[in-house]
Design a protein around this motif. Structure first.
Motif, mmCIF file in Angstrom:
data_model
loop_
_atom_site.group_PDB
_atom_site.id
_atom_site.type_symbol
_atom_site.label_atom_id
_atom_site.label_comp_id
_atom_site.label_asym_id
_atom_site.label_seq_id
_atom_site.Cartn_x
_atom_site.Cartn_y
_atom_site.Cartn_z
ATOM 1 N N TRP A 178 -2.977 3.974 11.628
ATOM 2 C CA TRP A 178 -3.173 3.578 10.221
ATOM 3 C C TRP A 178 -3.216 2.060 10.115
ATOM 4 C CZ3 TRP A 178 -0.778 0.419 6.693
ATOM 5 C CH2 TRP A 178 -1.130 0.572 5.355
ATOM 6 N N ASN B 82 -17.537 5.580 3.568
ATOM 7 C CA ASN B 82 -16.757 4.413 3.992
ATOM 8 C C ASN B 82 -17.352 3.709 5.207
ATOM 9 O OD1 ASN B 82 -14.348 3.967 2.306
ATOM 10 N ND2 ASN B 82 -13.916 6.097 2.822
ATOM 11 N N ASN C 249 -5.079 13.788 1.920
ATOM 12 C CA ASN C 249 -6.159 14.453 2.657
ATOM 13 C C ASN C 249 -5.723 15.757 3.327
ATOM 14 O OD1 ASN C 249 -7.597 12.284 1.807
ATOM 15 N ND2 ASN C 249 -7.899 11.352 3.818
ATOM 16 N N HIS D 18 -6.814 -0.810 3.831
ATOM 17 C CA HIS D 18 -8.251 -0.838 3.572
ATOM 18 C C HIS D 18 -8.959 -2.100 4.084
ATOM 19 C CE1 HIS D 18 -11.837 0.290 1.408
ATOM 20 N NE2 HIS D 18 -11.913 -0.937 0.960
ATOM 21 N N MET E 214 -15.870 9.615 6.192
ATOM 22 C CA MET E 214 -16.637 8.692 7.035
ATOM 23 C C MET E 214 -17.979 8.305 6.422
ATOM 24 S SD MET E 214 -14.723 8.073 9.383
ATOM 25 C CE MET E 214 -13.151 8.529 8.731
ATOM 26 N N ASP F 38 -5.544 9.663 8.687
ATOM 27 C CA ASP F 38 -6.151 10.203 7.464
ATOM 28 C C ASP F 38 -7.656 10.434 7.619
ATOM 29 O OD1 ASP F 38 -7.093 7.609 7.563
ATOM 30 O OD2 ASP F 38 -5.945 6.885 5.846
ATOM 31 N N GLY F 39 -8.184 10.371 8.846
ATOM 32 C CA GLY F 39 -9.639 10.448 9.062
ATOM 33 C C GLY F 39 -10.194 11.873 8.987
ATOM 34 N N HIS G 248 0.838 -1.211 0.000
ATOM 35 C CA HIS G 248 0.000 0.000 0.000
ATOM 36 C C HIS G 248 0.873 1.262 0.000
ATOM 37 C CE1 HIS G 248 -3.868 -1.984 0.176
ATOM 38 N NE2 HIS G 248 -3.175 -2.964 0.741
ATOM 39 N N SER G 249 0.221 2.367 -0.368
ATOM 40 C CA SER G 249 1.011 3.568 -0.668
ATOM 41 C C SER G 249 1.283 4.453 0.543
ATOM 42 C CB SER G 249 0.275 4.406 -1.708
ATOM 43 O OG SER G 249 -0.908 4.972 -1.142
ATOM 44 N N PHE G 250 0.490 4.349 1.585
ATOM 45 C CA PHE G 250 0.638 5.260 2.741
ATOM 46 C C PHE G 250 0.458 6.723 2.327
ATOM 47 C CE2 PHE G 250 2.547 1.824 5.131
ATOM 48 C CZ PHE G 250 2.378 2.169 6.455
ATOM 49 N N LEU G 251 -0.319 6.968 1.290
ATOM 50 C CA LEU G 251 -0.429 8.347 0.789
ATOM 51 C C LEU G 251 -1.703 9.060 1.232
ATOM 52 C CD1 LEU G 251 0.922 7.895 -2.863
ATOM 53 C CD2 LEU G 251 2.093 8.962 -0.927
ATOM 54 N N SER G 252 -2.626 8.337 1.873
ATOM 55 C CA SER G 252 -3.920 8.945 2.184
ATOM 56 C C SER G 252 -3.791 10.198 3.052
ATOM 57 C CB SER G 252 -4.830 7.931 2.880
ATOM 58 O OG SER G 252 -4.164 7.350 3.974
ATOM 59 N N ARG H 259 -9.455 -2.346 7.794
ATOM 60 C CA ARG H 259 -10.492 -1.394 8.221
ATOM 61 C C ARG H 259 -11.881 -1.966 7.942
ATOM 62 N NH1 ARG H 259 -8.196 4.760 7.015
ATOM 63 N NH2 ARG H 259 -6.057 4.110 6.733
HETATM 64 C C1 LIG Z 1 -14.203 1.642 7.442
HETATM 65 C C2 LIG Z 1 -13.251 2.417 6.578
HETATM 66 C C3 LIG Z 1 -12.743 3.628 7.014
HETATM 67 C C4 LIG Z 1 -11.886 4.365 6.193
HETATM 68 N N1 LIG Z 1 -11.426 5.571 6.646
HETATM 69 C C5 LIG Z 1 -10.635 6.323 5.842
HETATM 70 C C6 LIG Z 1 -10.168 7.599 6.268
HETATM 71 O O1 LIG Z 1 -10.461 8.030 7.367
HETATM 72 N N2 LIG Z 1 -9.412 8.323 5.415
HETATM 73 C C7 LIG Z 1 -9.069 7.860 4.171
HETATM 74 O O2 LIG Z 1 -8.392 8.570 3.434
HETATM 75 N N3 LIG Z 1 -9.482 6.666 3.767
HETATM 76 C C8 LIG Z 1 -10.226 5.871 4.546
HETATM 77 N N4 LIG Z 1 -10.636 4.639 4.123
HETATM 78 C C9 LIG Z 1 -10.225 4.182 2.790
HETATM 79 C C10 LIG Z 1 -8.903 3.385 2.782
HETATM 80 O O3 LIG Z 1 -8.952 2.376 3.740
HETATM 81 C C11 LIG Z 1 -7.690 4.289 3.019
HETATM 82 O O4 LIG Z 1 -7.728 5.385 2.137
HETATM 83 C C12 LIG Z 1 -6.387 3.553 2.786
HETATM 84 O O5 LIG Z 1 -6.346 2.385 3.560
HETATM 85 C C13 LIG Z 1 -5.217 4.438 3.125
HETATM 86 O O6 LIG Z 1 -3.996 3.755 2.994
HETATM 87 P P1 LIG Z 1 -3.081 3.973 1.725
HETATM 88 O O7 LIG Z 1 -2.809 5.421 1.546
HETATM 89 O O8 LIG Z 1 -1.906 3.081 1.826
HETATM 90 O O9 LIG Z 1 -4.051 3.521 0.566
HETATM 91 P P2 LIG Z 1 -3.819 2.704 -0.790
HETATM 92 O O10 LIG Z 1 -4.387 1.354 -0.617
HETATM 93 O O11 LIG Z 1 -2.417 2.809 -1.240
HETATM 94 O O12 LIG Z 1 -4.794 3.473 -1.811
HETATM 95 C C14 LIG Z 1 -4.374 4.647 -2.495
HETATM 96 C C15 LIG Z 1 -5.213 5.838 -2.133
HETATM 97 O O13 LIG Z 1 -6.549 5.672 -2.558
HETATM 98 C C16 LIG Z 1 -7.411 6.447 -1.730
HETATM 99 N N5 LIG Z 1 -8.516 5.588 -1.307
HETATM 100 C C17 LIG Z 1 -8.638 4.261 -1.501
HETATM 101 N N6 LIG Z 1 -9.819 3.819 -1.058
HETATM 102 C C18 LIG Z 1 -10.457 4.880 -0.558
HETATM 103 C C19 LIG Z 1 -11.716 5.047 0.046
HETATM 104 N N7 LIG Z 1 -12.566 4.013 0.206
HETATM 105 N N8 LIG Z 1 -12.046 6.273 0.475
HETATM 106 C C20 LIG Z 1 -11.212 7.316 0.315
HETATM 107 N N9 LIG Z 1 -10.004 7.218 -0.267
HETATM 108 C C21 LIG Z 1 -9.636 6.006 -0.705
HETATM 109 C C22 LIG Z 1 -6.600 6.941 -0.558
HETATM 110 O O14 LIG Z 1 -6.331 8.301 -0.749
HETATM 111 C C23 LIG Z 1 -5.333 6.123 -0.652
HETATM 112 O O15 LIG Z 1 -4.201 6.822 -0.214
HETATM 113 C C24 LIG Z 1 -11.503 3.883 4.925
HETATM 114 C C25 LIG Z 1 -12.005 2.657 4.506
HETATM 115 C C26 LIG Z 1 -12.882 1.934 5.314
HETATM 116 C C27 LIG Z 1 -13.422 0.645 4.820
#
Ligand SMILES: Cc1cc2nc3c(=O)[nH]c(=O)nc-3n(C[C@H](O)[C@H](O)[C@H](O)COP(=O)(O)OP(=O)(O)OC[C@H]3O[C@@H](n4cnc5c(N)ncnc54)[C@H](O)[C@@H]3O)c2cc1C
Length: 492
Positions: free
Chosen positions: A352, A395, A259, A355, A392, A386-387, A251-255, A358
């Protein structure tokens, strides 16, 4: 006399794309009320303050940086008209709209406009607003991963190839994700939060620890580059898998950076597409990542505004149980179920987890137990780096808790231990057995799954996707015992 073009940037509008000109005067406000109002994860409070203060330091005299009790107090110290890009929460949008001398501009930080979503939603005729169809439109509108009028590679969706279980040796051979180095501003923030906590002015959940997420544009760009070079190639196949010893996987850790507004979503999308066109990553990985950013993230942003204020209070399954203390306090050590304990530990220690934990570990458990969706939403909002409120709605309320009765997903994301066993390596070392419904070794997810169905049988009876499971429900031996055991379970 103040410059008429001063741009007020909220703490999640920190990148250059929130300004019209490089040298535009800026207003940044640090409001203590925001951190006092809610019990945030300590590392989230740190990240947001660090990012805001880094931006103020970087802009120097270009920015007026006001630290105050509330936004109103801060604004009273500012002279002259302001412009602000549409804020990301309803409360902030209403607040800014009611201020004299403040012009609210369209939102930035997303790749698609509100009208794009509304036009698409209007064409759905009240049926499910499924992300897949929105995403295809967003690909077309932005010209992403397209070959002429069709999708690059001939298919829009490569999900089928992207649902591999985790590799059997328990980790992916990847370098550790990008980690920023803390500096003097971080030290100051830490001291400030420690002091506020000591005085009882603020209270936090989770543990403090080194800052793991970007707080500046430079760090965010490094994190993006590091991801594309190192993790994107394996992002696709393993995006749904979980490993106990490797919570990051590909995963990217970019959220958090996205945000906070430090990265623009289209620069992430373009970077992934470029890597594919240069032959550095397979299409299934590039498409998988683009789907997350241009699909899910955009879609969730629009869902928040589209469904309006009442959506956050939806509770279609009448789930009314309070979150237990061990969960609310991230007390991972008191939990025996290995999956839940590991995931809760990740949340406690870094705010963190990816997905699938979560959705299928935390959200699934809450759904099965009938925890109140709005309370769970607040928990996710506070406990994750990232919340934000806008994330919310879709998701947590829509996707994870089915509290909207199925406006955005076609069935609840409830699953028993066998799903977790297939997609992770948690179960083989667990005190519970994923196949056991009763007895000492009964897996809380497996028993919980049947309890969930039994409790909601009537409400879900019209759902064709659940019809086979609901038929099976009545064939389960000792269903009443399973339900009684799960109802009585204090801690998993
Ligand atoms: C119950 C629940 C709660 C979540 N809460 C948040 C939250 O508070 N903030 C948040 O940014 N994401 C949330 N997500 C979506 C997702 O889980 C995270 O964006 C992701 O895990 C962040 O890690 P990453 O940057 O490594 O993501 P990666 O898996 O590398 O994905 C790349 C990017 O895609 C975007 N993304 C992917 N899925 C979603 C999604 N469903 N909603 C919004 N963006 C998405 C994010 O910006 C993420 O950085 C939630 C998902 C669920 C099911």
């Amino acid at each position: 006399m103040a410059d008429p073009e001063r741009r007020w940037c909220f703490a999640d509008q920190l990148g250059p794309h929130f300004l019209d000109r490089k040298d535009q005067p800026v207003l940044l406000i640090e409001s203590r009320a925001v951190l006092r109002r809610r019990r945030f994860h300590r590392q989230k409070a740190h990240l947001v303050l660090s990012a805001l203060r880094h931006r103020a330091a970087e802009l120097g005299d270009q920015a007026l940086f006001v630290q105050a009790g509330t936004y109103r107090e801060a604004l009273a110290r500012v002279r002259g008209p302001l412009t602000v890009c549409g804020p990301t929460s309803r409360a902030a949008a209403e607040f800014t709209a009611g201020l004299d001398g403040v012009t609210v501009l369209p939102s930035r930080g997303f790749a698609t406009g509100r009208e794009h979503f509304e036009e698409w939603a209007a064409g759905r005729d009240g049926s499910h607003l499924l992300m897949e169809s929105f995403y295809r439109g967003a690909r077309r509108a932005t010209g992403t991963l397209m070959d002429g009028d069709g999708p690059a590679g001939g298919r829009w969706n490569l999900d089928k190839e992207n649902r591999e279980p985790p590799p059997p040796d328990g980790e992916l051979p990847l370098p550790t994700p990008y980690r920023p180095e803390e500096d003097a501003i971080d030290a100051e923030v830490r001291e400030y939060l420690d002091a506020a906590e000591r005085r009882g002015e603020m209270s936090f959940v989770g543990r403090d620890g080194p800052r793991r997420f970007p707080a500046t544009r430079t760090e965010a760009r490094r994190a993006l580059r590091h991801f594309v070079e190192n993790r994107l190639p394996t992002f696709g196949p393993y995006e749904d898998a979980m490993l106990a010893a490797d919570p990051a996987m590909s995963h990217s850790f970019l959220s958090a950076a996205l945000n906070l507004g430090l990265l623009d979503p289209m620069e992430c999308v373009r970077a992934a597409e470029r890597a594919w066109r240069e032959g550095a990553v397979p299409l299934r990985s590039a498409e998988g990542f683009v789907r997350q950013v241009l699909g899910w993230r955009e879609y969730m942003w629009h869902v928040y505004w589209h469904f309006g204020r009442g959506y956050a209070r939806r509770n279609a399954l009448r789930a009314r149980r309070r979150l237990p203390r061990w969960f609310a306090e991230l007390d991972a050590d008191s939990v025996d179920a290995r999956c839940l304990s590991s995931v809760l530990r990740n949340v406690r220690d870094q705010g963190w987890t990816h997905h699938i934990p979560r959705l299928m570990v935390l959200g699934n458990y809450a759904l099965q137990r009938g925890w109140h969706p709005a309370e769970l939403s607040d928990w996710f909002h506070r406990c994750f780096v990232d919340g934000y409120e806008w994330v919310m709605a879709g998701n947590v309320i829509g996707m994870s808790q089915y509290a909207d009765g199925g406006r955005i997903v076609t069935k609840p994301y409830a699953a028993g231990g066998s799903y977790i066993n297939r997609m992770s390596d948690f179960c083989h070392d667990c005190v519970y057995r994923p196949t056991a419904r009763t007895g000492e070794e009964a897996c809380p997810y497996t028993g919980g799954y049947w309890w969930f169905l039994a409790r909601n049988e009537e409400r879900l009876s019209g759902n064709w996707r659940l019809a086979p499971q609901l038929r099976n429900l009545r064939r389960i031996d000792g269903l009443d015992d399973v339900v009684a055991n799960e109802r009585a379970r204090r801690r998993p």
